[in-house]
Scaffold this motif. Structure first.
Motif, PDB file in Angstrom:
ATOM      1  N   ALA A  24       3.213  -5.033  10.943  1.00  0.00           N
ATOM      2  CA  ALA A  24       3.358  -3.849  11.784  1.00  0.00           C
ATOM      3  C   ALA A  24       2.869  -2.609  11.055  1.00  0.00           C
ATOM      4  O   ALA A  24       3.121  -2.434   9.858  1.00  0.00           O
ATOM      5  N   LEU A  25       2.174  -1.752  11.793  1.00  0.00           N
ATOM      6  CA  LEU A  25       1.590  -0.534  11.240  1.00  0.00           C
ATOM      7  C   LEU A  25       2.244   0.694  11.859  1.00  0.00           C
ATOM      8  O   LEU A  25       2.301   0.829  13.088  1.00  0.00           O
ATOM      9  N   ILE A  26       2.734   1.593  10.991  1.00  0.00           N
ATOM     10  CA  ILE A  26       3.403   2.823  11.424  1.00  0.00           C
ATOM     11  C   ILE A  26       3.026   3.936  10.466  1.00  0.00           C
ATOM     12  O   ILE A  26       3.191   3.787   9.250  1.00  0.00           O
ATOM     13  N   PRO A  27       2.530   5.068  10.955  1.00  0.00           N
ATOM     14  CA  PRO A  27       2.128   6.159  10.060  1.00  0.00           C
ATOM     15  C   PRO A  27       3.318   6.913   9.486  1.00  0.00           C
ATOM     16  O   PRO A  27       4.404   6.946  10.085  1.00  0.00           O
ATOM     17  N   CYS A  28       3.101   7.543   8.342  1.00  0.00           N
ATOM     18  CA  CYS A  28       4.164   8.291   7.667  1.00  0.00           C
ATOM     19  C   CYS A  28       4.665   9.481   8.479  1.00  0.00           C
ATOM     20  O   CYS A  28       5.760   9.979   8.231  1.00  0.00           O
ATOM     21  N   GLU A  29       3.860   9.945   9.452  1.00  0.00           N
ATOM     22  CA  GLU A  29       4.273  11.119  10.218  1.00  0.00           C
ATOM     23  C   GLU A  29       5.043  10.759  11.486  1.00  0.00           C
ATOM     24  O   GLU A  29       5.217  11.609  12.377  1.00  0.00           O
ATOM     25  N   SER A  30       5.554   9.543  11.597  1.00  0.00           N
ATOM     26  CA  SER A  30       6.397   9.211  12.738  1.00  0.00           C
ATOM     27  C   SER A  30       7.663  10.073  12.677  1.00  0.00           C
ATOM     28  O   SER A  30       8.089  10.488  11.597  1.00  0.00           O
ATOM     29  N   PRO A  31       8.284  10.370  13.834  1.00  0.00           N
ATOM     30  CA  PRO A  31       9.494  11.206  13.822  1.00  0.00           C
ATOM     31  C   PRO A  31      10.598  10.653  12.925  1.00  0.00           C
ATOM     32  O   PRO A  31      11.317  11.419  12.285  1.00  0.00           O
TER      33      PRO A  31
END
Length: 409
Positions: A317-324
């Motif tokens: 799974a890929l999630i950017p560091c700027e997610s809330p």
């Protein structure tokens, strides 16, 4: 939560999560502490057309008491009525909502054999139900609700009232339910996730290569025909829904026998009420051949030894560091939130929905196509501000996917 906040959150869960349908049954699994919100939720579900709302309550205090006081044999089988409850509503196309609150110390000191025995007994008894969930045969959702235990864990220096309010606020923000128009906010968010997963599927990568300064240097193979999911998906009846709120990830299924290298965790893993932290896994031909955790090493070993598939990956799974969730700079000690702050992998079973035609395949067909099977599915976080992820195409072409913990574009 104020009554207005409860109403907004309930609408997000019912409309953008479950997408509850006219005359559909809703089954809610919830902690007893959340009774006020569950009452609001049930009322909103009836107003939205639900034909029936069924409650399955739980108590952490009683769960811990049972694990301490009862013998091993009581965890080795699941009563027929528990199996029949789930299958009765599953076979009628009900929507299932699980409300969770973190309690990472819930099973501290409990005999690990009891935990593993209950897991195996539940898997055997509920296989049709759990496999159907993984294949999105019905609509389902996992979402968070606050509890006093969780609030004091995160905000130990505050009064109980202040800590609880801070946790409520954090949950609503993470769930994108704190703005004046949360349903519209979700429409925008889901469209962005759709663009990401569509691009990744079109790339048809054969593998992803992960590196960071923490020591991760891992190549994860991807099976032919893999599909990237994230945000909205459809049930077997064609009902669009979102299985997690919050959800920031796009994800797919690795090829079970093509994972090589080393990966280091960057956040704790809460597994069966216990904490596993600062761990390192070494893979060869898809299988974990070495492991070590600074905290919870025995539990990590028990997890990996659950069955043969527990030593292999079932999700990327890929999630950017700027997610809330990431921007909150909070370690929530609850996988639902923490996994939405960080790129992660999962040990164990893969989602059939991540393979073209996968939901119609039998277990043997899924394995032949490269998907892992197990009775576990344990997400663990590997994201960092310096994480690089490179997509590798057939023929060797490399495409930057993540640079410094965020999307390369």
């Amino acid at each position: 939560m104020t009554h207005e906040e409860m109403k907004k959150y309930a609408q997000v869960l019912l409309r953008k999560g479950l997408n509850i349908q006219e005359k559909q049954i809703l089954v809610i699994h919830a902690p007893v502490e959340a009774s006020a919100f569950v009452t609001e939720l049930a009322g909103a579900a009836y107003d939205a057309g639900a034909s029936q709302v069924v409650l399955n309550w739980r108590s952490d205090d009683l769960t811990r008491l049972r694990y301490i006081k009862e013998g091993l044999h009581t965890f080795q089988t699941l009563p027929d009525w528990r199996r029949d409850f789930s299958l009765y509503y599953y076979r009628r196309g009900a929507a299932f909502l699980s409300l969770v609150s973190a309690n990472p110390r819930l099973l501290n000191g409990v005999d690990t054999n009891k935990i593993v025995a209950f897991q195996k007994a539940s898997h055997e008894a509920l296989k049709e139900y759990s496999d159907g969930m993984m294949a999105s045969k019905v609509t389902w959702l996992v979402a968070a609700v606050p509890s006093l235990v969780w609030a004091k864990l995160l905000f130990p220096d505050d009064t109980e009232a202040d800590a609880f309010h801070k946790l409520e606020t954090a949950i609503l923000k993470a769930a994108r339910a704190d703005g004046p128009h949360p349903l519209q906010d979700w429409d925008i968010h889901l469209e962005n996730l759709k663009k990401r997963r569509t691009w990744l599927t079109a790339q048809a990568f054969t593998a992803l290569h992960y590196t960071n300064r923490a020591g991760t240097d891992l190549t994860v193979g991807l099976p032919k025909g893999h599909i990237w999911q994230g945000g909205t998906e459809e049930s077997a009846a064609g009902i669009p829904f979102n299985a997690n709120i919050p959800t920031e990830e796009v994800y797919s299924a690795p090829q079970y026998d093509r994972v090589d290298g080393v990966v280091c965790s960057t956040r704790p893993l809460i597994y069966r009420g216990n904490l596993i932290d600062s761990f390192r896994l070494t893979f060869k031909k898809g299988k974990v051949i070495r492991s070590h955790a600074e905290k919870g090493d025995d539990l990590l070993t028990a997890l990996l030894d659950t069955d043969e598939g527990a030593r292999r990956l079932g999700e990327v799974a890929l999630i950017p560091c700027e997610s809330p969730v990431s921007l909150s700079n909070t370690l929530y000690h609850e996988t639902l939130l923490d996994e939405n702050a960080s790129c992660h992998l999962a040990l164990g079973k893969a989602y059939p929905t991540c393979l073209a035609g996968g939901t119609a395949m039998a277990d043997a067909e899924l394995k032949a196509a490269g998907l892992n099977d197990s009775i576990v599915h344990a997400d663990f976080m590997i994201g960092s501000e310096d994480l690089a992820v490179t997509g590798i195409k057939e023929g060797g072409t490399k495409v930057p996917v993540f640079i410094n913990g965020s999307w390369a574009d």
